[in-house]
Design an enzyme around this catalytic site. Sequence first.
Site, short mmCIF file in Angstrom:
data_model
loop_
_atom_site.label_atom_id
_atom_site.label_comp_id
_atom_site.label_asym_id
_atom_site.label_seq_id
_atom_site.Cartn_x
_atom_site.Cartn_y
_atom_site.Cartn_z
N GLU A 26 -5.06 -0.92 -8.56
CA GLU A 26 -4.12 0.11 -9.00
C GLU A 26 -2.90 -0.61 -9.57
OE1 GLU A 26 -3.96 4.14 -6.60
OE2 GLU A 26 -4.04 2.46 -5.23
N ASN A 29 -5.09 5.94 -1.81
CA ASN A 29 -4.73 6.32 -0.44
C ASN A 29 -4.20 7.75 -0.36
OD1 ASN A 29 -5.58 3.95 0.72
ND2 ASN A 29 -3.62 2.93 0.44
N HIS A 54 -1.93 -3.45 -6.87
CA HIS A 54 -2.53 -3.06 -5.58
C HIS A 54 -4.04 -3.26 -5.56
CE1 HIS A 54 -3.46 0.29 -2.48
NE2 HIS A 54 -3.13 -0.81 -1.86
N SER A 72 0.83 -1.21 0.00
CA SER A 72 0.00 0.00 0.00
C SER A 72 0.86 1.25 0.00
CB SER A 72 -0.87 0.04 1.26
OG SER A 72 -1.62 -1.12 1.38
P1 NAD Z 1 -1.92 -9.60 7.02
O1 NAD Z 1 -1.20 -9.26 8.25
O2 NAD Z 1 -3.37 -9.99 7.10
O3 NAD Z 1 -1.16 -10.81 6.27
C1 NAD Z 1 0.21 -10.87 6.05
C2 NAD Z 1 0.62 -12.32 5.87
O4 NAD Z 1 1.99 -12.35 5.45
C3 NAD Z 1 0.54 -13.16 7.17
O5 NAD Z 1 -0.24 -14.32 6.95
C4 NAD Z 1 2.00 -13.51 7.44
O6 NAD Z 1 2.17 -14.80 8.04
C5 NAD Z 1 2.58 -13.49 6.03
N1 NAD Z 1 4.04 -13.39 6.00
C6 NAD Z 1 4.87 -12.67 6.80
N2 NAD Z 1 6.15 -12.88 6.45
C7 NAD Z 1 6.13 -13.73 5.39
C8 NAD Z 1 7.15 -14.33 4.58
N3 NAD Z 1 8.43 -14.09 4.80
N4 NAD Z 1 6.77 -15.15 3.58
C9 NAD Z 1 5.46 -15.43 3.35
N5 NAD Z 1 4.45 -14.89 4.09
C10 NAD Z 1 4.79 -14.06 5.09
O7 NAD Z 1 -1.73 -8.35 6.03
P2 NAD Z 1 -2.66 -7.87 4.83
O8 NAD Z 1 -3.65 -6.88 5.33
O9 NAD Z 1 -3.11 -9.08 4.06
O10 NAD Z 1 -1.60 -7.03 3.96
C11 NAD Z 1 -0.72 -7.66 3.07
C12 NAD Z 1 -0.23 -6.65 2.06
O11 NAD Z 1 -1.33 -6.08 1.37
C13 NAD Z 1 0.54 -5.48 2.66
O12 NAD Z 1 1.59 -5.13 1.81
C14 NAD Z 1 -0.52 -4.38 2.71
O13 NAD Z 1 0.01 -3.08 2.65
C15 NAD Z 1 -1.28 -4.67 1.45
N6 NAD Z 1 -2.65 -4.14 1.41
C16 NAD Z 1 -3.46 -4.22 2.50
C17 NAD Z 1 -4.76 -3.74 2.43
C18 NAD Z 1 -5.68 -3.82 3.62
O14 NAD Z 1 -6.74 -3.15 3.62
N7 NAD Z 1 -5.40 -4.63 4.61
C19 NAD Z 1 -5.25 -3.18 1.23
C20 NAD Z 1 -4.40 -3.15 0.11
C21 NAD Z 1 -3.10 -3.64 0.21
#
Ligand code: NAD
Length: 291
Positions: free
Chosen positions: A152, A190, A140, A119
């Site tokens: 995006e 964002n 994204h 993000s």
């Molecule tokens: P989350 O915390 O729900 O999930 C992250 C996952 O990554 C976890 O299951 C964790 O175990 C795993 N992980 C950590 N280290 C790892 C590794 N070395 N190898 C493989 N897996 C690993 O987070 P999320 O909300 O799903 O966010 C993930 C990404 O998406 C981030 O970059 C975030 O910025 C982006 N994002 C989030 C949103 C939102 O609204 N939550 C929206 C758009 C983009």
Amino acid sequence: MDINKVGVIGAGQMGNGIAHVMALAGYDVVLNDVNQDALEAALGKIDKNMERQVSRDLISVDDKAGALARITPSLEVAQVGETDLVIESATENEDIKNKIIEGLVPHLQPHTIVTSNTSSISITRLAARTDRPEKFMGFHFMNPVPLMKLVELIRGIATDEETYQTCLGVVGKLNKTAASAEDYPAFIVNRILIPMINEACYALYEGVGNVASIDNAMKLGANHPMGPLQLGDFIGLDTCLAIMHVLHDGLADTKYRPCPLLTKYVEAGWLGRKAGRGFYDYRGETPVPTR
Ligand code: NAD
């Protein structure tokens, strides 16, 4: 370039949604995480969310069965290297993402495109960690992935046209719409949305309105489906604050300074819905404004 197999790294909130939509669109998916429990939880969530789609007649029982069969959970990043398109969607932490990229690169096929669902982290900086910055870009998604229509697509400074066009084709196959963004802090959605939420915090901080009047004003006066403070609670106030810091640091403009009241809520652990309390208190039957 033809994409048949997609690797998703990180099986959290976003990763399970990405695997869900990719599998339904007919792609074979390798869903990777370091945590076995996260993989199991993701498969359970995908099953449950697809079942909801079946019950609403959005997909058939066969669509669901076919899609689930196309998802292979894996603890091995090497298996992700066998795919045509990788979407990294692990924890939003640059060190973690850098380590993932370092571990992944030796396993990649020469043609594989690598993307990140970050993000806020610079796509150009992540791309520089790979052996293929021209085949790297931002992919994204919005949360929740199965419902939200936008993706995006963010080009890093080195991203080539073929990579962009290939990703655009994948977005079309997902039946979503792409918005093309340049690689500047927080991209488009964002960049616009989070400062609006921050401004709503200032309106509250300065006493221009209370939580209810600010949210009602924007719902009824600007036709927003949710008020900005309610939306901040939904996104997570820690996430909103982190993005304000990225904008403030990355663009060095005081107009992006985080509201002190937003900082205070985060320091209190009042992070929004996920914490049971944010601008609203969610611990009872109905949300109650905290100011
Ligand atoms: P989350 O915390 O729900 O999930 C992250 C996952 O990554 C976890 O299951 C964790 O175990 C795993 N992980 C950590 N280290 C790892 C590794 N070395 N190898 C493989 N897996 C690993 O987070 P999320 O909300 O799903 O966010 C993930 C990404 O998406 C981030 O970059 C975030 O910025 C982006 N994002 C989030 C949103 C939102 O609204 N939550 C929206 C758009 C983009």
